[in-house]
Write a protein that holds these residues in place. Structure first.
Motif, short mmCIF file in Angstrom:
data_model
loop_
_atom_site.label_atom_id
_atom_site.label_comp_id
_atom_site.label_asym_id
_atom_site.label_seq_id
_atom_site.Cartn_x
_atom_site.Cartn_y
_atom_site.Cartn_z
N ILE A 96 0.84 -1.16 -0.04
CA ILE A 96 0.04 -0.02 0.02
C ILE A 96 0.80 1.22 0.13
CG2 ILE A 96 -1.67 1.41 1.33
CD1 ILE A 96 -2.83 -1.25 2.38
N ASP A 97 0.61 2.31 -1.14
CA ASP A 97 1.31 3.59 -1.00
C ASP A 97 0.44 4.48 -0.87
OD1 ASP A 97 3.02 5.75 -1.51
OD2 ASP A 97 4.01 4.51 -3.24
N ILE A 98 0.27 5.06 0.14
CA ILE A 98 -0.64 6.36 0.19
C ILE A 98 0.38 7.62 0.19
CG2 ILE A 98 -2.16 7.70 1.74
CD1 ILE A 98 -2.48 4.91 3.52
N ALA A 142 3.90 15.89 -0.86
CA ALA A 142 4.24 15.28 0.39
C ALA A 142 5.85 15.10 0.38
CB ALA A 142 3.88 13.91 0.47
N ARG A 143 6.56 15.59 1.54
CA ARG A 143 8.19 15.76 1.51
C ARG A 143 8.54 14.84 2.70
NH1 ARG A 143 9.21 19.94 4.13
NH2 ARG A 143 11.67 20.02 3.64
N HIS A 144 7.89 14.20 3.53
CA HIS A 144 7.99 13.38 4.52
C HIS A 144 7.28 11.99 4.10
CE1 HIS A 144 9.44 16.93 6.63
NE2 HIS A 144 8.15 17.21 6.44
N ALA A 145 7.90 10.89 4.87
CA ALA A 145 7.63 9.50 4.49
C ALA A 145 7.55 8.77 5.64
CB ALA A 145 8.06 8.91 3.20
N VAL A 146 6.74 7.69 5.79
CA VAL A 146 7.03 6.80 6.96
C VAL A 146 6.86 5.23 6.37
CG1 VAL A 146 6.12 5.83 9.18
CG2 VAL A 146 5.64 8.42 8.79
N PRO A 177 1.29 16.99 4.52
CA PRO A 177 1.18 15.61 4.02
C PRO A 177 2.33 14.81 4.04
CG PRO A 177 1.44 17.56 2.36
CD PRO A 177 1.46 18.18 3.70
N ILE A 178 2.02 13.53 4.40
CA ILE A 178 2.93 12.62 4.63
C ILE A 178 2.68 11.27 3.76
CG2 ILE A 178 4.12 11.08 6.48
CD1 ILE A 178 3.32 13.23 8.68
N ARG A 179 3.78 10.82 3.23
CA ARG A 179 3.65 9.67 2.51
C ARG A 179 3.60 8.40 3.38
NH1 ARG A 179 7.08 8.15 -2.90
NH2 ARG A 179 6.00 6.28 -3.72
N HIS A 234 14.03 12.82 6.19
CA HIS A 234 12.49 13.09 6.14
C HIS A 234 11.76 11.77 5.99
CE1 HIS A 234 12.94 17.33 4.16
NE2 HIS A 234 13.39 17.39 5.45
N VAL A 235 12.22 10.59 6.37
CA VAL A 235 11.99 9.40 6.55
C VAL A 235 11.99 8.56 7.88
CG1 VAL A 235 11.97 6.99 5.27
CG2 VAL A 235 12.40 8.98 3.89
N VAL A 236 10.73 8.29 8.55
CA VAL A 236 10.78 7.50 9.58
C VAL A 236 10.57 6.01 8.95
CG1 VAL A 236 9.08 6.82 11.48
CG2 VAL A 236 9.92 9.26 11.16
N ILE A 237 11.21 5.05 9.86
CA ILE A 237 10.93 3.66 9.78
C ILE A 237 10.10 3.38 11.04
CG2 ILE A 237 11.57 1.39 9.33
CD1 ILE A 237 14.14 2.48 8.05
#
Length: 217
Positions: free
Chosen positions: A2-4, A9-13, A40-42, A105-108
């Motif tokens: 799934i890719d929301i 979006a500039r940030h992602a989790v 907005p977060i991806r 800008h990416v959280v795991i």
């Protein structure tokens, strides 16, 4: 997977699910966070492959790695399969960077088995990430941590969350992870909740606040 992916979006989790679950199974948690639309977060929710799981009588299900038992650290996670999963998530991080998402800008994030892979990957990643969020989980190959910890991970914002009454991944396993990280010179946040191997409303509020802090301008 799934890719929301909201516009701008500039940030992602990257969200990693637990044993027997799927990316779709974590989607309601993401929705429940009710993150503000003005930030907005991806959200990427990949699926683990299906594989036989020893502790479940060898039945096949989605799992990032096999578990032989919980008594000994070496039985809790098949190290070869953990490293293969780490490679899969590292490839996803590379893809995000190629698409314009800076690593910082990416959280795991991960729950249970997913948290094991999240921590294994983030603690070894060579470039700084926005953060590591681990829920109801433990460390794989804990004795290798000191030798393999990346320089970038030494300042990584880390948050561990665990249920006091967790009867799947006992609280002591979460405490062990926390203490090993502290012994390595890291400073993980720690939260406990009166719950089992699950999520609860106070935890979701803390997840939301922690993510917003990671992505603050």
């Amino acid at each position: 997977m799934i890719d929301i992916h909201p516009d701008a979006a500039r940030h992602a989790v990257i969200w990693l699910h637990g044993l027997g679950d799927s990316g779709a199974g974590l989607a309601p948690l993401v929705e429940a966070l009710a993150l503000p639309s003005e930030l907005p977060i991806r959200h990427l929710l990949p699926d683990a492959p299906e594989r036989p799981i020893t502790i479940n009588m060898g039945h096949k299900m989605r799992g990032w790695y096999d578990i032989k038992g919980f008594e000994r650290p070496e039985d809790r996670a098949d190290e070869t399969e953990v490293r293969a999963a780490c490679t899969q998530i590292t490839t996803l991080l590379t893809r995000l960077e190629q698409e314009g998402f800076a690593p910082e800008h990416v959280v795991i994030a991960g729950f249970s088995q997913g948290g094991v892979i999240a921590s294994f990957t983030a603690l070894r990643h060579p470039t700084p990430l926005a953060g590591l969020l681990c829920m109801s989980t433990y460390l794989a190959a804990p004795d290798a941590l000191l030798a393999e910890l990346s320089d970038a991970a030494r300042t990584l914002p880390i948050c561990y969350m665990h249920g006091i009454y967790d009867d799947v991944v006992h609280l002591s396993m979460g405490w062990d992870a926390k203490q090993r990280l502290e012994a390595a010179g890291l400073a993980p946040q720690w939260h406990e909740y009166p719950m089992r191997h699950e999520s609860c409303r106070p935890q979701l509020a803390d997840v939301r606040a922690w993510l917003l802090a990671r992505f603050a301008p």
